[in-house]
Scaffold this active site. Structure first.
Site, PDB file in Angstrom:
ATOM      1  N   CYS A   7      38.389 -39.697  11.622  1.00 46.01           N
ATOM      2  CA  CYS A   7      38.543 -38.443  12.355  1.00 46.01           C
ATOM      3  C   CYS A   7      40.027 -38.114  12.604  1.00 46.01           C
ATOM      4  O   CYS A   7      40.743 -37.803  11.679  1.00 46.01           O
ATOM      5  CB  CYS A   7      37.735 -38.485  13.648  1.00 46.01           C
ATOM      6  SG  CYS A   7      37.342 -36.835  14.273  1.00 46.01           S
ATOM      7  N   GLU A  36      30.641 -44.649  12.893  1.00 43.80           N
ATOM      8  CA  GLU A  36      30.132 -45.459  14.007  1.00 43.80           C
ATOM      9  C   GLU A  36      28.949 -44.789  14.686  1.00 43.80           C
ATOM     10  O   GLU A  36      28.172 -45.438  15.396  1.00 43.80           O
ATOM     11  CB  GLU A  36      31.242 -45.758  15.020  1.00 43.80           C
ATOM     12  CG  GLU A  36      31.655 -44.607  15.915  1.00 43.80           C
ATOM     13  CD  GLU A  36      32.667 -43.678  15.279  1.00 43.80           C
ATOM     14  OE1 GLU A  36      33.250 -42.856  16.007  1.00 43.80           O
ATOM     15  OE2 GLU A  36      32.877 -43.763  14.048  1.00 43.80           O
ATOM     16  N   HIS A  56      32.178 -39.527  11.755  1.00 44.52           N
ATOM     17  CA  HIS A  56      32.054 -40.737  12.572  1.00 44.52           C
ATOM     18  C   HIS A  56      30.999 -41.688  12.022  1.00 44.52           C
ATOM     19  O   HIS A  56      29.824 -41.603  12.390  1.00 44.52           O
ATOM     20  CB  HIS A  56      31.711 -40.360  14.018  1.00 44.52           C
ATOM     21  CG  HIS A  56      32.836 -39.701  14.730  1.00 44.52           C
ATOM     22  ND1 HIS A  56      33.755 -40.403  15.484  1.00 44.52           N
ATOM     23  CD2 HIS A  56      33.211 -38.408  14.791  1.00 44.52           C
ATOM     24  CE1 HIS A  56      34.643 -39.558  15.978  1.00 44.52           C
ATOM     25  NE2 HIS A  56      34.332 -38.345  15.570  1.00 44.52           N
TER      26      HIS A  56
END
Length: 371
Positions: free
Chosen positions: A253, A345, A343
């Site tokens: 990001c 994650e 993202h």
């Protein structure tokens, strides 16, 4: 309930009820399309100085708990929902959302037409906004909104970064060590690395190359975070130093945008950004389409259909958003570095892109084999 108003910088006004703390707040109005994960959204440092509009109409159904925070506090500048749940119902809940907002002083508004607000932001672009439950004079609030700072040109990493370094240990047998520059990191990044046997040293944004090297890292990670990447000159210079050393580097990001700048590309502000957990992205190295989690208002300006020669060799666009062809990832072909602008994650969100942490570990393995 107390009356509250929301005023956009172009004068559009919405009237509703106070939700959260009583007061007044300002920031950039953005919307997020996730139907779940509001606690992770609220505690994501990337939302610092932004007023978040939830497009899902019912928010607060599952309350809040002690496990799902992505940092140690709520970071949003303000919160906008249509229909807050009157009572939480979930076996993991330890409290009500509104009580948490009040406790942390987060000013919000409920009972407005968030669909109309979202359509307005899609048509006009993200803009400054104010919410007030203490002064319902919309002209007075509008004047304050127009005096508030814009997101373009905002240097915010130092405001969200850890003041001191800390370590998240590998789970099970330790394989590698990563130095992570904290530009606004989410907790799930270190958890995903730890699950792969990686110990992560999370370092302040002011860290120097010597600071990073002091932990003897096998690789370096540049985290997500808030603000305009055009202001992040120190992290850009640091990324260039890391690549000159040939140390594997991964950026997510904001970290992706910084690495893009370090490679010689520009960045620009998107009209209303990508925020949500349902964004389609193609991994151009495999042709696979992933459903991904996003939170970015800026993007890298790189050509989609050509390999570019840079100071660090050849670079190509590795990932692209299928909604609008925005660059979502870069891959260096001659140094061990790659990025994604979304993202992997995924807290909250789908896990389609979790493989990128495996790709990071494989990059480290390859670099180790060459040494």
């Amino acid at each position: 309930m107390s009356k509250a108003i929301l005023v956009l910088e172009d004068g559009r006004t919405f009237t509703g009820e106070a939700f959260g703390a009583i007061g007044e707040t300002f920031g950039e109005a953005v919307f997020t399309t996730g139907m779940t994960g509001y606690q992770e959204t609220l505690t994501d440092p990337s939302f610092h100085r932004q007023v978040v509009v939830q497009t899902a109409p019912h928010i607060g159904n599952t309350g809040v708990n002690d496990e799902d925070d992505e940092s140690d506090r709520i970071w949003v500048a303000g919160y906008v929902v249509r229909d807050p749940s009157r009572e939480a119902s979930n076996w993991r809940s330890t409290g009500e959302l509104e009580d948490r907002l009040k406790r942390e002083g987060v000013v919000g508004i409920a009972g407005i037409d968030t669909r109309a607000l979202t359509r307005h932001l899609r048509e006009r672009g993200a803009m400054r906004v104010g919410i007030s439950s203490v002064d319902t004079d919309h002209l007075a609030l509008l004047a304050k909104v127009r005096q508030s700072p814009e997101m373009a040109g905002a240097d915010l990493s130092a405001e969200v970064s850890t003041p001191t370094a800390y370590t998240v240990e590998a789970v099970g047998d330790k394989r590698y060590t990563v130095a992570a520059l904290d530009l606004g990191i989410k907790r799930n990044v270190a958890r995903r690395l730890a699950a792969r046997g990686v110990t992560t040293h999370i370092m302040p944004v002011s860290s120097t190359l010597d600071d990073l090297l002091a932990v003897n890292p096998d690789a370096v990670f540049f985290s997500p975070g808030p603000g305009d990447p055009a202001t992040a000159d120190h992290p850009v210079a640091l990324a260039r130093e890391v690549m000159r050393r040939g140390i594997p580097l991964f950026g997510i990001c904001f970290g992706s945008q910084i690495l893009g700048r370090a490679l010689g590309f520009g960045t620009y502000k998107l009209g209303y950004g990508h925020r949500g957990i349902n964004q389609p992205v193609m991994d151009r190295t495999t042709g696979k389409v992933e459903v991904t989690s996003h939170n970015h208002g800026f993007a890298v300006d790189a050509p989609l259909d050509m390999v570019v020669d840079t100071d660090f060799g050849r670079v190509e666009v590795s990932h692209v958003c299928l909604n609008d062809n925005v660059v979502e990832g870069l891959r260096a072909l001659d140094v061990p570095a790659f990025t994604v602008q979304y993202h992997p994650e995924a807290a909250a969100g789908t896990h389609d892109a979790d493989y990128l942490f495996d790709r990071f570990v494989e990059l480290v393995e390859f670099a180790e084999g060459k040494r």
